[in-house]
Design an enzyme around this catalytic site. Structure first.
Site, PDB file in Angstrom:
ATOM      1  N   ASP A   1       0.849  -1.201   0.000  1.00 30.17           N
ATOM      2  CA  ASP A   1       0.000   0.000   0.000  1.00 30.17           C
ATOM      3  C   ASP A   1       0.876   1.239   0.000  1.00 30.17           C
ATOM      4  O   ASP A   1       2.106   1.175   0.183  1.00 30.17           O
ATOM      5  CB  ASP A   1      -0.908  -0.024   1.245  1.00 30.17           C
ATOM      6  CG  ASP A   1      -2.064   0.971   1.155  1.00 30.17           C
ATOM      7  OD1 ASP A   1      -2.244   1.593   0.085  1.00 30.17           O
ATOM      8  OD2 ASP A   1      -2.779   1.122   2.168  1.00 30.17           O
TER       9      ASP A   1
ATOM     10  N   SER B   1      -0.181   8.820   2.065  1.00 28.87           N
ATOM     11  CA  SER B   1       0.339  10.171   1.846  1.00 28.87           C
ATOM     12  C   SER B   1       0.051  11.019   3.073  1.00 28.87           C
ATOM     13  O   SER B   1      -0.970  10.827   3.747  1.00 28.87           O
ATOM     14  CB  SER B   1      -0.369  10.772   0.627  1.00 28.87           C
ATOM     15  OG  SER B   1      -0.243  12.174   0.635  1.00 28.87           O
TER      16      SER B   1
ATOM     17  N   SER C   1       0.944   7.239  14.964  1.00 25.61           N
ATOM     18  CA  SER C   1      -0.467   7.358  14.594  1.00 25.61           C
ATOM     19  C   SER C   1      -0.686   6.906  13.146  1.00 25.61           C
ATOM     20  O   SER C   1      -1.567   6.090  12.847  1.00 25.61           O
ATOM     21  CB  SER C   1      -0.898   8.823  14.785  1.00 25.61           C
ATOM     22  OG  SER C   1      -2.121   9.072  14.171  1.00 25.61           O
TER      23      SER C   1
HETATM   24  N1  URA Z   1      -2.272  12.005  10.396  1.00 26.48           N
HETATM   25  C1  URA Z   1      -2.505  11.008  11.287  1.00 26.48           C
HETATM   26  O1  URA Z   1      -3.142  10.019  10.976  1.00 26.48           O
HETATM   27  N2  URA Z   1      -2.005  11.152  12.540  1.00 26.48           N
HETATM   28  C2  URA Z   1      -1.290  12.222  12.934  1.00 26.48           C
HETATM   29  O2  URA Z   1      -0.869  12.262  14.071  1.00 26.48           O
HETATM   30  C3  URA Z   1      -1.070  13.248  12.009  1.00 26.48           C
HETATM   31  C4  URA Z   1      -1.569  13.113  10.730  1.00 26.48           C
END
Ligand code: URA
Length: 449
Positions: free
Chosen positions: A82, A85, A185
């Protein structure tokens, strides 16, 4: 270790072990850790950073906080890979890239997001296609990844649930802009999709989430290092977002442009070139090609034969959309009532573009959200946006505005004019600034960036 002791250790700049980090993240997911504790922990990380082993442990714990997709039972003939972006304006790459690499033998289970701030969202774009369902049941999703080779859908509550709560607290405690937290994250969610390899598109420039080159580079390096350390070899490309990537920005307008690329009508556009560069890296990461030339030839054949467009059509039809979206695009995509060009006040060349402001012009037209969960207007946006260095005059407009009303058109025209500076253009910027491959990513024991 008590939750408060984990926070104290991080507050005092000590390194946490993987077990403590996992305990904390498990507590986020099961509710035994309070919002105030999440906020304190996030601030301690924001201020004191994390070592590479800590970052890997945090990413793995978020990944494992819910379901981790397992594709092995399907016995797929190609790799599960995958791309993700960091987001931008006119970044409709996913709609082209997923089907394109699927046509070359990859399987792409792409979990995408909605627009955030000035940046557009893949799901919002796909929902411009009537009937397209971004929340199919898991069995349908798996079937499509197996048969069409690609399915682009929305986040489910089962994947990386700790991130949702963690992010919501970060959002209101001024702790979003922390590299270890951003990396964990993003990757926690992506790696929960059971990927064999990942390619990251980290944007740099005034339309990017991280606008300075140094920030984008730090993020790209951290992502390649942490994902690879967590067992998913990852290549990061730093690509340019100092101007709108496609020639359009919005939802239906970007889908139209993506389809033009898939039909082979937009070769050599910036959108095509960035997508192709990412696709080359994906084919190599998935061992579908050994070198750039081989990957490029395979991709060219998949586009010229119509194979990539056919994969897109199968995905759309399989998720409830029309069967003839590729051939009858205009019949299906919504069109705004006011579609008119905006011209510059004088002739000149485009010397600079405030990409973020153009993204906000789309939001103000109704094509993005000011508050989470709000409805959006899929028909509005900008098309034919002049590129950096391009001459504009009474003939060549700055852009074509797609608006719901005359008043919206007038406000957007003003925003577009303010966002574009005419003058002597500087040297052309590269589209691909840097490629960081898994082998370049340091194994890193204990270093902090
Ligand atoms: N996008 C995400 O998924 N998490 C972040 O902390 C910042 C951007």
């Amino acid at each position: 270790m008590l939750t408060a002791e984990i926070i104290r250790a991080k507050r005092d700049g000590r390194e946490l072990d993987a077990a403590a980090i996992r305990r904390f993240v498990t507590g986020i997911a099961d509710g035994s850790v309070g919002d105030e504790q999440i906020g304190a922990f996030a601030m301690a990380v924001y201020l004191n950073d994390m070592t590479t082993p800590e970052r890997i442990a945090l990413t793995e714990a978020i990944r494992d906080s819910g379901e981790v997709l397992d594709w092995t039972t399907l016995d797929l003939p190609g790799p599960v890979i995958d791309k993700h972006s960091t987001g931008g304006v006119g970044d409709v790459v996913s709609l082209i890239l997923g089907p394109w690499v699927a046509a070359c033998g990859a399987h792409v289970p792409m979990i995408s997001g909605r627009g955030l701030g000035h940046t557009g969202g893949t799901l919002d774009k796909l929902e411009a296609i009537p009937g397209y369902d971004v929340t199919p049941d898991p069995a349908r999703f798996r079937e499509l990844v197996r048969d069409a080779g690609v399915a682009i859908i929305g986040q489910t509550g089962q994947l990386a649930p700790a991130d949702k709560r963690f992010y919501a607290v970060r959002d209101v405690t001024a702790t979003v802009e922390s590299i270890p937290l951003i990396v964990a994250s993003i990757l926690g969610k992506k790696l929960a999709c059971g990927l064999e390899a990942l390619v990251m598109d980290v944007k740099t420039g005034n339309g990017a989430f991280m606008p300075t080159h140094a920030q984008s580079q730090a993020l790209a390096r951290a992502i390649a290092t942490i994902a690879t350390g967590a067992g998913t070899p990852t290549t990061a490309l730093i690509t340019d977002m100092e101007q709108v990537l496609a020639a359009s920005a919005g939802n239906a307008v970007e889908v139209r442009e993506a389809l033009a690329v898939l039909r082979g009508e937009a070769a050599d556009s910036r959108l095509y070139r960035v997508t192709r560069a990412l696709a080359v890296e994906m084919l190599k990461a998935g061992r579908l090609a050994a070198a750039d030339d081989e990957a490029g030839e395979r991709l060219d054949r998949a586009l010229a034969s119509g194979g990539a467009a056919e994969r897109f059509a199968r995905m759309v039809a399989g998720l409830g959309g029309p069967h003839d979206i590729v051939e009858a695009t205009d019949r299906h995509l919504p069109e705004a009532p006011v579609v008119r060009a905006v011209h510059a006040e004088r002739a000149g060349r485009v010397a600079a573009m405030d990409t973020r402001a153009l993204g906000m012009a789309v939001v103000e037209l109704g094509g993005g959200r000011r508050v989470a969960g709000a409805a959006i207007d899929h028909a509005v946006g900008l098309s034919e946006i002049a590129a950096l260095g391009e001459a504009v005059d009474g003939e060549r407009p700055l852009a074509v505005i797609h608006a719901r009303s005359e008043a919206d058109f007038a406000a957007a025209a003003e925003r577009v004019r303010r966002a574009v500076t005419l003058g002597e253009p500087g040297a052309p910027r590269p589209l691909i600034h840097e490629i960081i491959r898994p082998d370049d990513a340091p194994a890193g024991q204990g270093e902090r960036s």
